[in-house]
Write an enzyme that holds these catalytic residues in place. Sequence first.
Site, short mmCIF file in Angstrom:
data_model
loop_
_atom_site.label_atom_id
_atom_site.label_comp_id
_atom_site.label_asym_id
_atom_site.label_seq_id
_atom_site.Cartn_x
_atom_site.Cartn_y
_atom_site.Cartn_z
N HIS A 1 0.47 -1.61 0.25
CA HIS A 1 0.06 0.09 -0.05
C HIS A 1 0.88 1.34 -0.14
O HIS A 1 0.37 2.48 -0.05
CB HIS A 1 -0.80 0.17 0.74
CG HIS A 1 -2.54 -0.62 0.85
ND1 HIS A 1 -3.51 -0.87 1.45
CD2 HIS A 1 -2.76 -2.25 0.43
CE1 HIS A 1 -4.27 -1.42 0.89
NE2 HIS A 1 -3.30 -2.57 0.25
N HIS B 1 -2.07 -12.02 -2.96
CA HIS B 1 -3.33 -13.04 -1.60
C HIS B 1 -3.11 -14.52 -1.24
O HIS B 1 -3.13 -15.08 -0.92
CB HIS B 1 -3.81 -12.86 -2.65
CG HIS B 1 -4.84 -11.85 -3.08
ND1 HIS B 1 -6.02 -10.92 -3.11
CD2 HIS B 1 -4.56 -10.10 -2.21
CE1 HIS B 1 -5.95 -9.77 -3.85
NE2 HIS B 1 -5.28 -9.55 -2.56
#
EC number: 1.11.1.21
Length: 720
Positions: free
Chosen positions: A95, A263
Amino acid sequence: MTATQGKCPVMHGGATTVNISTAEWWPKALNLDILSQHDRKTNPMGPDFNYQEEVKKLDVAALKQDLQALMTDSQDWWPADWGHYGGLMIRLTWHAAGTYRIADGRGGAGTGNQRFAPLNSWPDNTNLDKARRLLWPIKQKYGNKLSWADLIAYAGTIAYESMGLKTFGFAFGREDIWHPEKDIYWGPEKEWVPPSTNPNSRYTGDRELENPLAAVTMGLIYVNPEGVDGNPDPLKTAHDVRVTFARMAMNDEETVALTAGGHTVGKCHGNGNAALLGPEPEGADVEDQGLGWINKTQSGIGRNAVTSGLEGAWTPHPTQWDNGYFRMLLNYDWELKKSPAGAWQWEPINPREEDLPVDVEDPSIRRNLVMTDADMAMKMDPEYRKISERFYQDPAYFADVFARAWFKLTHRDMGPKARYIGPDVPQEDLIWQDPIPAGNRNYDVQAVKDRIAASGLSISELVSTAWDSARTYRNSDKRGGANGARIRLAPQKDWEGNEPDRLAKVLAVLEGIAAATGASVADVIVLAGNVGVEQAARAAGVEIVLPFAPGRGDATAEQTDTESFAVLEPIHDGYRNWLKQDYAATPEELLLDRTQLLGLTAPEMTVLIGGLRVLGTNHGGTKHGVFTDREGVLTNDFFVNLTDMNYLWKPAGKNLYEICDRKTNQVKWTATRVDLVFGSNSILRAYSELYAQDDNKEKFVRDFVAAWTKVMNADRFDLD
């Protein structure tokens, strides 16, 4: 009671709280703040501190060992899922780096800006404040030798290594900023994560995302995990994924790799009521000490943490690198469900028990698998599906593509390899690094200058060509600039802003000089501009030799990704008084944007404009702003005539003005808004008046030379 009792001794508003600003009183006024950010007044390190030298003293092996230990050192105040912080640290790094956008090079992991608003309080960054606090003891230990920016980027890389991935490498060298950036446009929205159908949307037409943005809405890094505007539809989400990742310089294969690799480990958190979370860090109470999203009514940690609102892990073994993501995604059918927090998510139909991950706290409990709408896009979109199938069939290939894409994600805004520091820097040159071969430093510089002076090229041609070569530099992601001489290659040689016919004529001469002297074309182009400036200064009565450091290299077409370089095309350049077309932003606002990307200050911008105008460097040879009868002479005439009250300024068309004699009404000169703003804006007028003074004619020349040299050397990281 005395007159002073009960009253605050500080005058209210002016210094310590948000008061009505000048920009609010006069919203159309040009805001120069983006040119004065990150100066020494906000930096506590002092002018002698050099992070690039300090980080070379870092014990990287010890740091790596400490980070490896941190991953499994679970803290009661924020427990690690399954006893491993890897997923949290990867999200922290992702992020930070994921804010990068290729259109203007802004964002990214290069400054440690995630510590500050607005990023520290974005909804998509919920609970990353906990990750930074977990890292604080390591930052505290290594001190000035390790920036927050480097630590945040490194934490995710070591997290992957600790879970079994062979990473591609890592480079240190990111220097921290000390307050939020003022130049980054995050979007037009006035609320967090509003629907794209709302007023002030960043979308127009057939879901066309506003440039330079690379996220679907305010407060998200990429896309909405629940679907477009929170409505699940994997094919629609695939469109958003493709657009946002492309704007971050990622192709389809890199996009699938990053989505899947991100993920493969960790989990989503939504086992609770999001309404019970307290305010974000910037809105939290003082006793919360910069921590946000605190649940003060329930535990809110461990298995009860709430972050995105989705709940569950993607793979059976969320703390190890494997191919479980594609095995789950491709082999199961999935159905829409709501998480405990009320978020849309996809869950497998009839999963095998051995495929279900265990609870983060109790290994005797099995929890369900989950996929976001973006994950389902990797299965439903035909192109993404092909790539997913290949990765599933070839785990080693997937791991290599991901490792390279992760390296690109975390280093895209660092610029060329000359800025890379540390023992794990990969030797391989990568096309997205815009590689440039080393240039020759051992040649007779004066002989080159003599040949240029005798070439018959005009001052305007010499200066314009050098400027065009250097002006592509972006301090945001350290791309572009004169080094490499890519102005002679596609796509730059054909850009309208570079006047291809004039450029071809000048390059033909300069390339011949380079071949005859052993200098690189890149060096000769810069020397040509320097010769032009020296000649113009001499004509103005100032003898000056411009600083010059040889050693620029010449890039080849094979080292140049033409598609990637397309975003560097100058579609406006106030320094050469040119707009490719009309834009929503005013010409003077566009000038500020280019100035900020060049790393220039407002005084430097001012002196460069004044000098370039009298040197006759306008695009297409226009005379707008050439307030002199001695074109080609480096005088302060631009400022003298701009501030002369004997003249009247009249509109004469769109972005066009006439400068008339007040007594005779005779038109003396023409100008654009970019020219006139240096007399109309009160701050810029103050600079203009300074350079118009009788005693500052030589100061003007010397300041112009300093600013010019700064632009020419902006990308010379080999000199640092």
